[in-house]
Scaffold this motif. Structure first.
Motif, PDB file in Angstrom:
ATOM      1  N   GLY A 116       1.079  -1.164   0.098  1.00 21.50           N
ATOM      2  CA  GLY A 116      -0.428  -0.245   0.222  1.00 21.50           C
ATOM      3  C   GLY A 116       1.286   0.992   0.137  1.00 21.50           C
ATOM      4  O   GLY A 116      -0.189   2.472  -0.066  1.00 21.50           O
ATOM      5  N   THR A 117       2.275   1.185   0.364  1.00 21.34           N
ATOM      6  CA  THR A 117       2.630   2.263   0.085  1.00 21.34           C
ATOM      7  C   THR A 117       3.635   3.117  -1.245  1.00 21.34           C
ATOM      8  O   THR A 117       3.534   3.951  -1.291  1.00 21.34           O
ATOM      9  CB  THR A 117       4.082   2.173   0.544  1.00 21.34           C
ATOM     10  OG1 THR A 117       5.184   1.602   0.672  1.00 21.34           O
ATOM     11  CG2 THR A 117       4.083   1.954   2.348  1.00 21.34           C
ATOM     12  N   GLY A 118       3.170   2.435  -1.844  1.00 23.19           N
ATOM     13  CA  GLY A 118       3.192   2.272  -3.308  1.00 23.19           C
ATOM     14  C   GLY A 118       4.351   2.152  -4.703  1.00 23.19           C
ATOM     15  O   GLY A 118       5.173   2.401  -5.043  1.00 23.19           O
ATOM     16  N   LYS A 119       4.888   0.773  -3.714  1.00 28.18           N
ATOM     17  CA  LYS A 119       5.839  -0.387  -4.694  1.00 28.18           C
ATOM     18  C   LYS A 119       5.463  -0.295  -6.215  1.00 28.18           C
ATOM     19  O   LYS A 119       6.438   0.122  -6.517  1.00 28.18           O
ATOM     20  CB  LYS A 119       5.725  -1.662  -3.690  1.00 28.18           C
ATOM     21  CG  LYS A 119       6.808  -1.497  -2.533  1.00 28.18           C
ATOM     22  CD  LYS A 119       7.096  -3.091  -2.741  1.00 28.18           C
ATOM     23  CE  LYS A 119       5.709  -4.232  -2.104  1.00 28.18           C
ATOM     24  NZ  LYS A 119       4.580  -3.540  -0.776  1.00 28.18           N
ATOM     25  N   THR A 120       4.033  -1.283  -5.972  1.00 26.82           N
ATOM     26  CA  THR A 120       4.332  -1.569  -7.454  1.00 26.82           C
ATOM     27  C   THR A 120       4.078  -0.074  -8.579  1.00 26.82           C
ATOM     28  O   THR A 120       4.879  -0.466 -10.145  1.00 26.82           O
ATOM     29  CB  THR A 120       2.538  -2.393  -7.616  1.00 26.82           C
ATOM     30  OG1 THR A 120       3.248  -3.299  -7.165  1.00 26.82           O
ATOM     31  CG2 THR A 120       2.883  -2.642  -9.253  1.00 26.82           C
ATOM     32  N   THR A 121       3.634   0.784  -7.756  1.00 29.48           N
ATOM     33  CA  THR A 121       3.475   1.652  -8.504  1.00 29.48           C
ATOM     34  C   THR A 121       5.186   2.518  -8.906  1.00 29.48           C
ATOM     35  O   THR A 121       5.306   2.889  -9.762  1.00 29.48           O
ATOM     36  CB  THR A 121       2.609   2.979  -8.162  1.00 29.48           C
ATOM     37  OG1 THR A 121       1.565   2.283  -7.596  1.00 29.48           O
ATOM     38  CG2 THR A 121       2.092   4.519  -9.182  1.00 29.48           C
ATOM     39  N   LYS A 125       6.681   3.456 -12.057  1.00 26.43           N
ATOM     40  CA  LYS A 125       7.665   4.716 -13.132  1.00 26.43           C
ATOM     41  C   LYS A 125       9.143   4.614 -12.671  1.00 26.43           C
ATOM     42  O   LYS A 125       9.696   5.420 -13.233  1.00 26.43           O
ATOM     43  CB  LYS A 125       7.326   5.299 -11.817  1.00 26.43           C
ATOM     44  CG  LYS A 125       5.629   6.592 -11.977  1.00 26.43           C
ATOM     45  CD  LYS A 125       5.936   6.615 -10.423  1.00 26.43           C
ATOM     46  CE  LYS A 125       5.221   6.832  -9.067  1.00 26.43           C
ATOM     47  NZ  LYS A 125       5.101   8.188  -8.514  1.00 26.43           N
ATOM     48  N   GLN A 152      -0.966  -5.851 -11.519  1.00 30.03           N
ATOM     49  CA  GLN A 152      -0.740  -4.567 -11.866  1.00 30.03           C
ATOM     50  C   GLN A 152       0.616  -3.771 -12.418  1.00 30.03           C
ATOM     51  O   GLN A 152       0.623  -3.580 -12.569  1.00 30.03           O
ATOM     52  CB  GLN A 152      -0.628  -4.305 -10.770  1.00 30.03           C
ATOM     53  CG  GLN A 152      -1.132  -3.170  -9.882  1.00 30.03           C
ATOM     54  CD  GLN A 152      -0.592  -2.306  -8.837  1.00 30.03           C
ATOM     55  OE1 GLN A 152      -1.281  -2.958  -7.633  1.00 30.03           O
ATOM     56  NE2 GLN A 152      -0.579  -1.085  -8.525  1.00 30.03           N
ATOM     57  N   LYS A 259       4.163   9.826  -2.665  1.00 26.86           N
ATOM     58  CA  LYS A 259       2.854  10.473  -2.138  1.00 26.86           C
ATOM     59  C   LYS A 259       3.078  12.134  -1.470  1.00 26.86           C
ATOM     60  O   LYS A 259       2.210  12.491  -0.586  1.00 26.86           O
ATOM     61  CB  LYS A 259       1.885   9.577  -1.027  1.00 26.86           C
ATOM     62  CG  LYS A 259       1.573   8.219  -1.565  1.00 26.86           C
ATOM     63  CD  LYS A 259       0.000   7.381  -0.809  1.00 26.86           C
ATOM     64  CE  LYS A 259       0.818   5.602  -1.261  1.00 26.86           C
ATOM     65  NZ  LYS A 259      -0.576   5.209  -0.842  1.00 26.86           N
ATOM     66  N   ASP A 261       3.099  14.072  -3.252  1.00 27.68           N
ATOM     67  CA  ASP A 261       1.932  15.625  -3.219  1.00 27.68           C
ATOM     68  C   ASP A 261       0.860  15.431  -2.466  1.00 27.68           C
ATOM     69  O   ASP A 261       0.285  16.352  -2.431  1.00 27.68           O
ATOM     70  CB  ASP A 261       1.678  15.032  -5.152  1.00 27.68           C
ATOM     71  CG  ASP A 261       1.495  13.528  -5.068  1.00 27.68           C
ATOM     72  OD1 ASP A 261       1.791  12.723  -4.124  1.00 27.68           O
ATOM     73  OD2 ASP A 261       0.674  12.980  -5.580  1.00 27.68           O
ATOM     74  N   GLY A 284       8.244   9.848  -4.893  1.00 23.45           N
ATOM     75  CA  GLY A 284       7.043  10.142  -5.892  1.00 23.45           C
ATOM     76  C   GLY A 284       6.092  11.074  -5.601  1.00 23.45           C
ATOM     77  O   GLY A 284       5.864  11.726  -4.266  1.00 23.45           O
ATOM     78  N   GLY A 286       2.753  11.150  -7.502  1.00 26.34           N
ATOM     79  CA  GLY A 286       1.859  11.452  -8.591  1.00 26.34           C
ATOM     80  C   GLY A 286       1.421   9.928  -8.677  1.00 26.34           C
ATOM     81  O   GLY A 286       2.185   9.019  -8.333  1.00 26.34           O
ATOM     82  N   GLU A 287       0.225   9.613  -9.128  1.00 26.12           N
ATOM     83  CA  GLU A 287      -0.177   7.848  -9.649  1.00 26.12           C
ATOM     84  C   GLU A 287       0.244   7.984 -11.540  1.00 26.12           C
ATOM     85  O   GLU A 287       0.904   6.373 -11.305  1.00 26.12           O
ATOM     86  CB  GLU A 287      -1.470   7.572  -8.853  1.00 26.12           C
ATOM     87  CG  GLU A 287      -1.897   7.718  -7.929  1.00 26.12           C
ATOM     88  CD  GLU A 287      -2.899   7.498  -7.733  1.00 26.12           C
ATOM     89  OE1 GLU A 287      -3.254   6.360  -7.520  1.00 26.12           O
ATOM     90  OE2 GLU A 287      -4.282   8.263  -7.694  1.00 26.12           O
TER      91      GLU A 287
HETATM   92  P1  GDP Z   1       1.958  -1.070  -2.867  1.00 26.74           P
HETATM   93  O1  GDP Z   1       0.853  -2.037  -2.314  1.00 26.74           O
HETATM   94  O2  GDP Z   1       3.124  -0.956  -2.618  1.00 26.74           O
HETATM   95  O3  GDP Z   1       3.105  -2.159  -4.538  1.00 26.74           O
HETATM   96  O4  GDP Z   1       1.218  -0.526  -2.946  1.00 26.74           O
HETATM   97  P2  GDP Z   1       0.351   0.462  -5.144  1.00 26.74           P
HETATM   98  O5  GDP Z   1       1.388   0.619  -6.482  1.00 26.74           O
HETATM   99  O6  GDP Z   1      -0.198  -0.366  -5.524  1.00 26.74           O
HETATM  100  O7  GDP Z   1       0.062   2.030  -4.907  1.00 26.74           O
HETATM  101  C1  GDP Z   1      -0.883   2.112  -3.807  1.00 26.74           C
HETATM  102  C2  GDP Z   1      -1.760   3.360  -4.277  1.00 26.74           C
HETATM  103  O8  GDP Z   1      -0.457   4.832  -4.133  1.00 26.74           O
HETATM  104  C3  GDP Z   1      -2.635   3.085  -5.331  1.00 26.74           C
HETATM  105  O9  GDP Z   1      -3.067   3.918  -6.155  1.00 26.74           O
HETATM  106  C4  GDP Z   1      -1.289   3.973  -6.772  1.00 26.74           C
HETATM  107  O10 GDP Z   1      -1.488   4.915  -7.400  1.00 26.74           O
HETATM  108  C5  GDP Z   1      -0.446   4.906  -5.136  1.00 26.74           C
HETATM  109  N1  GDP Z   1       0.305   6.080  -5.238  1.00 26.74           N
HETATM  110  C6  GDP Z   1       1.808   5.441  -5.325  1.00 26.74           C
HETATM  111  N2  GDP Z   1       2.344   6.332  -5.807  1.00 26.74           N
HETATM  112  C7  GDP Z   1       1.803   7.188  -5.138  1.00 26.74           C
HETATM  113  C8  GDP Z   1       2.364   8.505  -5.406  1.00 26.74           C
HETATM  114  O11 GDP Z   1       3.347   8.904  -5.730  1.00 26.74           O
HETATM  115  N3  GDP Z   1       1.291   9.858  -5.240  1.00 26.74           N
HETATM  116  C9  GDP Z   1       0.326   9.417  -5.038  1.00 26.74           C
HETATM  117  N4  GDP Z   1      -0.644  10.657  -4.977  1.00 26.74           N
HETATM  118  N5  GDP Z   1       0.343   7.989  -5.090  1.00 26.74           N
HETATM  119  C10 GDP Z   1       0.810   7.336  -5.185  1.00 26.74           C
END
Ligand code: GDP
Length: 306
Positions: A116-121, A125, A152, A259, A261, A284, A286-287
């Protein structure tokens, strides 16, 4: 990029602006200083660095007075910059290497952190950033706990035009997938293999065993060049504690703060670097695929003072 960083941070209100507005009130009372302290703590700078910064600001403001807004601003800028530590090496180790056997191998980046921290995203990126630098990239989906995670990542791969190695089997051994990814990357002669992992935190020993095994098995194909820890900037001190658990079980070489932003708590940059002794390398904002930027201390401080 600078303008974008400013705009993104400004949207949520910034630490620097609040500090500047208090500091320029004229003769500062004890209540003003308490407000400054509160502002710093609320921005997640952490208690140690806050005390340090307060002491230095008090001394300097006493000498300087607060009549000259530009001088106050310069002092604040210099002090914040010192806290963010502009001297840290923030470069990403993503150059391919040559093994003992004389064979070339890709650089490998292991991406870890709580779900949920944004790993995959971030992995998606990051692939975009590396491709833009003319590097050939391959992604490994070693978060095998949820099939959706691999899907994803696959979507990200298609989006940025890089291949993804995954297992079709939910619950497959993540270390085996990481191994396969690096092997495939090596055979295809790519420059960088980035591996996404699961971040279940319920048991530290399990986490240690799992990440340790992934790293060890990957190393049979190529040494792990970077271990990036992804941390959600909006989770504050709680996120910091989780980050510490990861830092305890695997040698983290860089932090990705996501996040930014969506928060005014930019102070977490200072806190996490202090706590873990590891530089923030990427942020990061944004998404979207272009929302990952290298962290630049001076640029960051200028943005929060804007
Ligand atoms: P993972 O479970 O750690 O792999 O997390 P995800 O990559 O699935 O990201 C979880 C949520 O955070 C998703 O809705 C992403 O779009 C969002 N997200 C990731 N990075 C950022 C960021 O830098 N800014 C914002 N606003 N959202 C982000």
């Amino acid at each position: 990029r600078m303008t974008r960083l400013r705009a993104r941070l400004a949207r949520s209100g910034t630490l620097g602006r609040s500090l500047l507005s208090i500091l320029s009130r004229g003769s500062l009372t004890e209540a003003d200083w308490e407000e400054i302290e509160e502002t710093l703590l609320l921005a997640d700078i952490g208690i140690g660095p806050t005390t340090e910064l307060m002491d230095r600001l008090r001394t300097q403001v006493r000498v300087l007075g607060t009549d000259d807004p530009q001088a106050v601003r310069d002092v604040l800028r210099a002090e914040l910059l010192a806290l963010v530590d502009p001297g840290m090496d923030r470069s990403l180790r993503v150059s391919p290497g040559v093994g003992d056997d004389g064979e070339p191998h890709p650089a490998t980046v292991l991406v870890v952190g709580v779900n949920g921290t944004g790993k995959t995203t971030t992995v998606g990126k990051l692939a975009r950033v590396l491709v833009a630098e003319d590097r050939e990239v391959l992604l490994g989906a070693a978060d095998t706990f949820r099939a959706a995670a691999a899907d994803q990542l696959q979507t990200w791969g298609e989006r940025v035009g890089v291949p993804v190695v995954r297992s079709d089997r939910e619950g497959a051994d993540p270390a085996a997938v990481a191994f396969d990814a690096v092997k495939a990357g090596r055979e295809a002669g790519v420059d960088v293999v980035v591996v996404d992992t699961a971040g279940r935190l319920q048991n530290k020993t399990d986490l240690m065993n799992e990440l340790g095994k992934i790293k060890r098995i990957m190393s049979r194909q190529a040494p792990v060049s970077e271990v990036l820890l992804v941390l959600d900037a909006t989770t504050g001190q709680n996120g910091l504690r989780q980050a510490q658990v990861f830092a305890d079980v695997v040698d983290v070489t860089g932090i990705v703060l996501t996040k930014l932003d969506g928060t005014a708590k930019g102070g977490i940059v200072v806190a996490v670097q202090r706590e873990l002794g590891v530089p923030v390398k990427l942020i990061g904002l944004g998404e979207g695929p272009d929302d990952l930027a290298p962290f630049d201390a001076a640029e960051f401080v200028d943005a929060i003072l804007e």
